[in-house]
Design an enzyme around this catalytic site. Structure first.
Site, PDB file in Angstrom:
ATOM      1  N   ASN A   7       0.990  -1.175   0.020  1.00  0.00           N
ATOM      2  CA  ASN A   7       0.039  -0.142  -0.346  1.00  0.00           C
ATOM      3  C   ASN A   7       0.933   1.209  -0.116  1.00  0.00           C
ATOM      4  OD1 ASN A   7      -1.797   2.363   0.409  1.00  0.00           O
ATOM      5  ND2 ASN A   7      -2.825   1.086   2.420  1.00  0.00           N
ATOM      6  N   ARG A  91      -2.690  -1.893  -3.562  1.00  0.00           N
ATOM      7  CA  ARG A  91      -3.409  -1.339  -2.769  1.00  0.00           C
ATOM      8  C   ARG A  91      -4.029   0.394  -4.039  1.00  0.00           C
ATOM      9  NH1 ARG A  91      -5.057   3.422   1.293  1.00  0.00           N
ATOM     10  NH2 ARG A  91      -7.669   3.614   1.009  1.00  0.00           N
ATOM     11  N   HIS A 180     -13.031   2.342   0.092  1.00  0.00           N
ATOM     12  CA  HIS A 180     -13.548   1.341   1.454  1.00  0.00           C
ATOM     13  C   HIS A 180     -14.150   0.869   0.651  1.00  0.00           C
ATOM     14  CE1 HIS A 180     -13.537   5.169   4.152  1.00  0.00           C
ATOM     15  NE2 HIS A 180     -12.310   5.174   4.166  1.00  0.00           N
ATOM     16  N   ARG A 241     -12.854  15.561   8.198  1.00  0.00           N
ATOM     17  CA  ARG A 241     -13.120  16.212   6.868  1.00  0.00           C
ATOM     18  C   ARG A 241     -14.771  15.957   7.260  1.00  0.00           C
ATOM     19  NH1 ARG A 241     -12.202  11.054   3.864  1.00  0.00           N
ATOM     20  NH2 ARG A 241      -9.995  10.155   5.074  1.00  0.00           N
ATOM     21  N   GLU A 386      -8.313  -5.433   5.015  1.00  0.00           N
ATOM     22  CA  GLU A 386      -8.192  -4.959   4.115  1.00  0.00           C
ATOM     23  C   GLU A 386      -6.862  -5.680   3.477  1.00  0.00           C
ATOM     24  OE1 GLU A 386      -8.458  -0.849   5.971  1.00  0.00           O
ATOM     25  OE2 GLU A 386      -9.674  -0.439   3.780  1.00  0.00           O
TER      26      GLU A 386
END
Ligand code: ADP
Length: 407
Positions: A7, A91, A180, A241, A386
């Protein structure tokens, strides 16, 4: 079959090496501060001492070289030869509308990924860089791309279109993509496994709540709607956010505060959410919960906005699926905050959601069923993984591409 998962971010590379036959983790690690003073690699081989090496890492190439060295190291290594690695799974944040599953990264795919840089300008370039370096340093090993957006490509048009002139969708592909996806897919599959049910027969809402958060409606194993959209900012409030806001706020604020496009973007992505609503307490849930317990009103109102937002999404997605069988909490907050799970699930008995608060607290952080026996909806906590999902997809793709015996 050993699979390396990479990743690659702008200044870091996270990696894991799995043995897929045993489904075990052989090593994991993190290269940090690439191109910045104080760069280092932390390497954790399973069952051995860990290695921390502070060394100049000017670029991603040097970073991956160090990962390979660590994996082969006589003391800290876990493999003897690079040829033991069957494939590398990467990823990749954005796969646009083109990829609804993981793919072998050939030249055509690489060209397409470059086209998606516009859609994910912060994430796709370092992802692509990581792939190129691995292709260079491990030339005979297949490389696979696993996209955050892929699982959501099943979302129907009625849920992915925004109410702006249709021409902008045609011209710029402005639509809901969702993110996600690897995590939502993983926990949905695990939920079905845990309950011994067929994923295709379940209506599931998966709540991935971390620094970035998204809620997904999974019907018959497919994502049919999700709270993140074109960018990574809509849905519930996140660490920094803003989540869903009325778009009218943007031009209004720009005018009132004389803000440039860059400045408003910075406010909405970096200074809002927990951080903004709490007036600077923190972007971290643990700090907010601690402050709220002490009676801090700024922390409390921030948590209330989050809980309320989550309830609304659960209600909306239950309606979208015309029912709900399973509600899953995952990622940093979802897995570790019993307080949030309780606050979100209380007063949802109309939907048939009831949690056992003792199990909710006692089993915190672990895979568990936290609903009561008489709850119509099964509520689960499932730690996400993940990286394992990336390794799993990579292994599957490589098995499918491997020439069969006798051919
Ligand atoms: P990322 O999106 O960066 O992968 P994580 O999934 O690691 O983030 O989630 C980070 C969030 O999880 C932070 O807000 C952190 O406060 C929260 N978190 C971690 N542990 C706990 C805990 N014990 N209680 C409440 N929140 C927690």
């Amino acid at each position: 079959m050993k699979i390396l998962v990479v990743n690659s971010g702008s200044s870091s590379i996270k990696y894991r090496l799995y043995d897929m036959a045993e489904e075990s983790l052989l090593a994991k690690g993190l290269v940090e501060r690439i191109g910045i003073e104080g760069s280092l690699i932390n390497h954790y081989p399973s069952g051995k001492d860990f290695l921390k090496k502070e060394i100049d890492i000017p670029d991603h190439r040097k970073g991956i070289e160090l990962v390979i060295e660590a994996l082969l190291d006589s003391r800290y290594g876990v493999i003897k030869s690079i040829s033991e690695i069957s494939a590398v799974g990467h990823r990749v944040v954005h796969g646009g509308e083109k990829y609804s599953g993981s793919v072998l990264l050939n030249e055509d795919v690489m060209n397409t990924l470059n086209e998606f840089i516009e859609l994910a300008p912060l994430h796709n370039p370092p992802n692509i860089l990581g792939i190129k370096v691995c292709q260079d340093l491990l030339p005979n090993i297949p490389q696979v791309g696993v996209f955050d957006t892929a699982f959501h490509q099943s979302i129907p048009e009625q849920a992915f279109l925004y109410g702006i002139p249709y021409g902008f969708y045609e011209k710029y592909r402005i639509r809901r993509y969702g993110f996600h996806g690897t995590s939502h897919k993983y926990v949905a599959q695990k939920a079905a496994e845990m309950l011994g049910k067929d994923l295709k027969e379940l209506k599931i809402i998966t709540c991935h709540l971390g620094n970035g958060s998204s809620i997904t409606a999974v019907k018959e194993g497919k994502s049919i709607d999700t709270s993140l959209g074109f960018g990574t900012i809509s849905g519930v409030i996140m660490g920094t956010r803003c989540g869903d806001i009325d778009p009218a706020i943007i031009p209004y604020l720009m005018e009132k505060e004389n803000l440039s496009f860059k400045e408003i973007n910075n406010i909405l992505y970096k200074k809002s959410g927990f951080m903004g609503l709490s007036e600077g307490i923190s972007s971290d849930m643990r700090d907010l919960e601690e402050e709220a317990i002490k009676g801090n009103k700024r922390a409390k109102r921030t948590l209330d906005v989050l809980y309320y937002g989550l309830k609304k999404y659960i209600g909306a997605y239950t309606a979208a699926m015309n029912g709900l069988d399973v509600l899953v909490f995952t990622a940093g907050i979802g897995e570790n905050s019993p307080k949030l799970r309780r606050a979100v699930c209380e007063d949802l008995n109309f939907f048939g959601i009831r949690i056992d608060d003792k199990i909710n607290y006692d089993q915190n952080g672990k895979k568990a069923i936290i609903s009561t026996e008489d709850s119509k909806v099964t509520v689960l906590v499932i730690p996400t993984d993940e990286e394992f999902m990336i390794a799993h997809d990579t292994a599957e793709i490589c098995n499918n591409f491997r020439p069969k015996a006798g051919h």
